[in-house]
Design a protein around this motif. Sequence first.
Motif, PDB file in Angstrom:
ATOM      1  N   ILE A 186      37.373 -17.848  26.099  1.00  0.00           N
ATOM      2  CA  ILE A 186      36.123 -18.599  25.960  1.00  0.00           C
ATOM      3  C   ILE A 186      35.151 -18.164  27.062  1.00  0.00           C
ATOM      4  CG2 ILE A 186      37.315 -20.590  24.921  1.00  0.00           C
ATOM      5  CD1 ILE A 186      36.822 -22.114  27.584  1.00  0.00           C
ATOM      6  N   GLY A 187      33.938 -18.662  26.974  1.00  0.00           N
ATOM      7  CA  GLY A 187      32.933 -18.339  27.996  1.00  0.00           C
ATOM      8  C   GLY A 187      31.556 -18.466  27.388  1.00  0.00           C
ATOM      9  N   PRO A 188      30.538 -18.689  28.233  1.00  0.00           N
ATOM     10  CA  PRO A 188      29.167 -18.830  27.715  1.00  0.00           C
ATOM     11  C   PRO A 188      28.692 -17.556  27.015  1.00  0.00           C
ATOM     12  CG  PRO A 188      29.283 -19.272  30.098  1.00  0.00           C
ATOM     13  CD  PRO A 188      30.607 -18.742  29.685  1.00  0.00           C
ATOM     14  N   ASN A 189      27.578 -17.632  26.314  1.00  0.00           N
ATOM     15  CA  ASN A 189      27.020 -16.443  25.645  1.00  0.00           C
ATOM     16  C   ASN A 189      26.833 -15.318  26.654  1.00  0.00           C
ATOM     17  OD1 ASN A 189      26.848 -17.686  23.171  1.00  0.00           O
ATOM     18  ND2 ASN A 189      24.772 -18.460  23.552  1.00  0.00           N
ATOM     19  N   GLY A 190      27.204 -14.122  26.234  1.00  0.00           N
ATOM     20  CA  GLY A 190      27.019 -12.957  27.099  1.00  0.00           C
ATOM     21  C   GLY A 190      28.076 -12.815  28.188  1.00  0.00           C
ATOM     22  N   ALA A 191      29.144 -13.612  28.116  1.00  0.00           N
ATOM     23  CA  ALA A 191      30.178 -13.609  29.168  1.00  0.00           C
ATOM     24  C   ALA A 191      31.018 -12.335  29.180  1.00  0.00           C
ATOM     25  CB  ALA A 191      31.095 -14.820  28.996  1.00  0.00           C
ATOM     26  N   GLY A 192      31.037 -11.624  28.040  1.00  0.00           N
ATOM     27  CA  GLY A 192      31.819 -10.389  27.967  1.00  0.00           C
ATOM     28  C   GLY A 192      33.044 -10.491  27.057  1.00  0.00           C
ATOM     29  N   LYS A 193      33.127 -11.571  26.279  1.00  0.00           N
ATOM     30  CA  LYS A 193      34.297 -11.791  25.414  1.00  0.00           C
ATOM     31  C   LYS A 193      34.437 -10.677  24.378  1.00  0.00           C
ATOM     32  CE  LYS A 193      32.614 -15.791  24.082  1.00  0.00           C
ATOM     33  NZ  LYS A 193      31.342 -15.871  24.840  1.00  0.00           N
ATOM     34  N   THR A 194      33.338 -10.398  23.672  1.00  0.00           N
ATOM     35  CA  THR A 194      33.381  -9.351  22.647  1.00  0.00           C
ATOM     36  C   THR A 194      33.636  -7.991  23.299  1.00  0.00           C
ATOM     37  OG1 THR A 194      31.805 -10.637  21.377  1.00  0.00           O
ATOM     38  CG2 THR A 194      32.106  -8.349  20.701  1.00  0.00           C
ATOM     39  N   THR A 195      33.017  -7.769  24.450  1.00  0.00           N
ATOM     40  CA  THR A 195      33.194  -6.480  25.136  1.00  0.00           C
ATOM     41  C   THR A 195      34.660  -6.287  25.533  1.00  0.00           C
ATOM     42  OG1 THR A 195      30.928  -6.679  25.929  1.00  0.00           O
ATOM     43  CG2 THR A 195      32.294  -5.034  27.006  1.00  0.00           C
ATOM     44  N   LEU A 196      35.328  -7.359  25.954  1.00  0.00           N
ATOM     45  CA  LEU A 196      36.756  -7.256  26.299  1.00  0.00           C
ATOM     46  C   LEU A 196      37.557  -6.800  25.075  1.00  0.00           C
ATOM     47  CD1 LEU A 196      39.174  -7.678  28.225  1.00  0.00           C
ATOM     48  CD2 LEU A 196      39.207 -10.078  27.520  1.00  0.00           C
ATOM     49  N   CYS A 197      37.281  -7.416  23.914  1.00  0.00           N
ATOM     50  CA  CYS A 197      37.988  -7.013  22.690  1.00  0.00           C
ATOM     51  C   CYS A 197      37.600  -5.591  22.282  1.00  0.00           C
ATOM     52  CB  CYS A 197      37.704  -8.005  21.560  1.00  0.00           C
ATOM     53  SG  CYS A 197      38.533  -9.578  21.831  1.00  0.00           S
ATOM     54  N   ASP A 198      36.329  -5.246  22.475  1.00  0.00           N
ATOM     55  CA  ASP A 198      35.859  -3.895  22.127  1.00  0.00           C
ATOM     56  C   ASP A 198      36.584  -2.844  22.960  1.00  0.00           C
ATOM     57  OD1 ASP A 198      34.080  -4.858  20.292  1.00  0.00           O
ATOM     58  OD2 ASP A 198      32.302  -4.633  21.546  1.00  0.00           O
ATOM     59  N   VAL A 199      36.827  -3.155  24.212  1.00  0.00           N
ATOM     60  CA  VAL A 199      37.438  -2.186  25.103  1.00  0.00           C
ATOM     61  C   VAL A 199      38.943  -2.047  24.778  1.00  0.00           C
ATOM     62  CG1 VAL A 199      38.173  -3.327  27.270  1.00  0.00           C
ATOM     63  CG2 VAL A 199      36.672  -1.375  27.355  1.00  0.00           C
ATOM     64  N   ILE A 200      39.562  -3.150  24.373  1.00  0.00           N
ATOM     65  CA  ILE A 200      40.989  -3.088  23.998  1.00  0.00           C
ATOM     66  C   ILE A 200      41.149  -2.305  22.691  1.00  0.00           C
ATOM     67  CG2 ILE A 200      42.998  -4.459  23.244  1.00  0.00           C
ATOM     68  CD1 ILE A 200      41.993  -6.678  25.218  1.00  0.00           C
ATOM     69  N   ARG A 206      34.024   2.266  25.418  1.00  0.00           N
ATOM     70  CA  ARG A 206      34.758   2.928  26.507  1.00  0.00           C
ATOM     71  C   ARG A 206      34.561   2.188  27.825  1.00  0.00           C
ATOM     72  NH1 ARG A 206      36.459   8.253  24.968  1.00  0.00           N
ATOM     73  NH2 ARG A 206      37.417   7.690  22.989  1.00  0.00           N
ATOM     74  N   ASN A 207      35.653   2.054  28.583  1.00  0.00           N
ATOM     75  CA  ASN A 207      35.518   1.462  29.915  1.00  0.00           C
ATOM     76  C   ASN A 207      35.097   2.538  30.905  1.00  0.00           C
ATOM     77  OD1 ASN A 207      38.220   2.205  29.056  1.00  0.00           O
ATOM     78  ND2 ASN A 207      38.877   1.757  31.133  1.00  0.00           N
ATOM     79  N   LYS A 208      34.322   2.115  31.920  1.00  0.00           N
ATOM     80  CA  LYS A 208      33.865   3.056  32.939  1.00  0.00           C
ATOM     81  C   LYS A 208      34.978   3.271  33.970  1.00  0.00           C
ATOM     82  CE  LYS A 208      30.002   4.215  35.846  1.00  0.00           C
ATOM     83  NZ  LYS A 208      29.623   3.715  37.165  1.00  0.00           N
ATOM     84  N   THR A 209      35.619   2.157  34.355  1.00  0.00           N
ATOM     85  CA  THR A 209      36.737   2.257  35.294  1.00  0.00           C
ATOM     86  C   THR A 209      37.917   1.487  34.716  1.00  0.00           C
ATOM     87  OG1 THR A 209      36.183   0.212  36.438  1.00  0.00           O
ATOM     88  CG2 THR A 209      35.178   2.237  37.299  1.00  0.00           C
ATOM     89  N   GLY A 210      39.089   1.689  35.310  1.00  0.00           N
ATOM     90  CA  GLY A 210      40.259   0.872  35.004  1.00  0.00           C
ATOM     91  C   GLY A 210      41.144   1.423  33.911  1.00  0.00           C
ATOM     92  N   ARG A 211      42.205   0.662  33.626  1.00  0.00           N
ATOM     93  CA  ARG A 211      43.227   1.140  32.695  1.00  0.00           C
ATOM     94  C   ARG A 211      43.659   0.036  31.735  1.00  0.00           C
ATOM     95  NH1 ARG A 211      47.599   3.894  36.515  1.00  0.00           N
ATOM     96  NH2 ARG A 211      48.179   5.025  34.639  1.00  0.00           N
ATOM     97  N   ILE A 212      44.011   0.444  30.527  1.00  0.00           N
ATOM     98  CA  ILE A 212      44.421  -0.496  29.483  1.00  0.00           C
ATOM     99  C   ILE A 212      45.756  -0.026  28.919  1.00  0.00           C
ATOM    100  CG2 ILE A 212      43.717  -1.594  27.304  1.00  0.00           C
ATOM    101  CD1 ILE A 212      40.863  -0.216  28.204  1.00  0.00           C
ATOM    102  N   PHE A 213      46.703  -0.960  28.820  1.00  0.00           N
ATOM    103  CA  PHE A 213      48.029  -0.641  28.276  1.00  0.00           C
ATOM    104  C   PHE A 213      48.304  -1.523  27.078  1.00  0.00           C
ATOM    105  CE2 PHE A 213      48.024   0.770  32.578  1.00  0.00           C
ATOM    106  CZ  PHE A 213      48.822   1.908  32.587  1.00  0.00           C
ATOM    107  N   PHE A 214      48.926  -0.937  26.064  1.00  0.00           N
ATOM    108  CA  PHE A 214      49.285  -1.686  24.857  1.00  0.00           C
ATOM    109  C   PHE A 214      50.720  -1.336  24.487  1.00  0.00           C
ATOM    110  CE2 PHE A 214      49.483  -1.702  20.139  1.00  0.00           C
ATOM    111  CZ  PHE A 214      49.457  -3.074  19.994  1.00  0.00           C
ATOM    112  N   HIS A 215      51.564  -2.357  24.428  1.00  0.00           N
ATOM    113  CA  HIS A 215      52.984  -2.131  24.126  1.00  0.00           C
ATOM    114  C   HIS A 215      53.559  -0.982  24.970  1.00  0.00           C
ATOM    115  CE1 HIS A 215      54.198  -4.873  20.725  1.00  0.00           C
ATOM    116  NE2 HIS A 215      52.985  -5.235  21.021  1.00  0.00           N
ATOM    117  N   LYS A 216      53.321  -1.101  26.257  1.00  0.00           N
ATOM    118  CA  LYS A 216      53.893  -0.218  27.283  1.00  0.00           C
ATOM    119  C   LYS A 216      53.321   1.203  27.270  1.00  0.00           C
ATOM    120  CE  LYS A 216      58.100  -2.898  26.868  1.00  0.00           C
ATOM    121  NZ  LYS A 216      59.528  -2.949  26.659  1.00  0.00           N
ATOM    122  N   GLU A 217      52.269   1.401  26.463  1.00  0.00           N
ATOM    123  CA  GLU A 217      51.673   2.738  26.388  1.00  0.00           C
ATOM    124  C   GLU A 217      50.238   2.659  26.917  1.00  0.00           C
ATOM    125  OE1 GLU A 217      50.545   5.879  22.845  1.00  0.00           O
ATOM    126  OE2 GLU A 217      52.156   4.453  22.503  1.00  0.00           O
TER     127      GLU A 217
END
Length: 260
Positions: free
Chosen positions: A52-66, A71-82
């Motif tokens: 949850i979070g107010p409008n523009g909080a980044g909720k959709t962007t979090l799902c978009d990046v997963i 594309r994320n600028k920094t950082g790493r994403i893992f899914f089922h250990k990959e």
Amino acid sequence: MSGTIPGNPPVEIDDVESHAVFVQGVSVEFDGFKALDITRFGVHFNDLRVVIGPNGAGKTTLCDVISGKTRNKTGRIFFHKEEITGKADSEIARLGVGRKFQTPTVFDSLTVYENMELALPGRRPVFKNLFGKETSEQRDKIITILRRVHLIEAINTPAKFLSHGQRQWLEISMLIVAEPKLLLVDEPAAGLTDKETELTAELLLELKGNHTIIVIEHDMEFVRRLASKVTVLNEGKLLAEGTIDEVSKNPEVIEAYLGR
Ligand SMILES: Nc1ncnc2c1ncn2[C@@H]1O[C@H](COP(=O)(O)OP(=O)(O)OP(=O)(O)O)[C@@H](O)[C@H]1O
């Protein structure tokens, strides 16, 4: 197993192995504006998480990046250990990430059953396959799912005659027929009647256990019904996590909602 996976940033092996999806140090920028800046976010296997979070909080962007849509600028994403950082959305979908957007995208002129046929793995891109025969196992699977979502009576009804709630359930059904490991669901209760909202919450709770689910939601009554851990985002950052009662008492969360 303990230790770290080298890279930028290094990630704890325990974190990767104990979560279906794990995000560390992830930022997303649009023209220099930081839309997402998440230090650490993870969802355990077959758990349901509400974001949850107010409008523009980044909720959709979090799902978009997963899901690899953004594309994320920094950082790493893992899914089922990959590690899935930087992979194409089609590849991430193939690994088992299914996405349901706010507006249903079913085919109006096709029946409920025909829509489900199209959603069978490997069907959708080849439209002519609609007229190919599915196996009896696939047919059974479709029927089982339609029963679960209370659409069995509407099996031969063209999608254009379904209610808004039924369309939402059909779309969720079209996602689960492909057996995704992770379901990203964007505002499933928007525009639904109270009864439909109740059924949608029941459906998501049933699906948890066989799938990991992340639900973005604004409707607090619906969030309460889901009775699951809640992550609150604000201005791209993770502000709080806990039960809905815990986060709704958190002064920073209250400030984030009221300060708008
Ligand atoms: N493609 C884009 N280009 C530029 N800015 C974007 C883009 N997508 C999102 N943003 C900005 O990033 C921020 C986060 O947006 P996002 O859609 O993730 O928020 P949200 O929490 O899902 O909001 P809502 O509840 O309103 O859907 C917002 O300020 C938004 O304007």
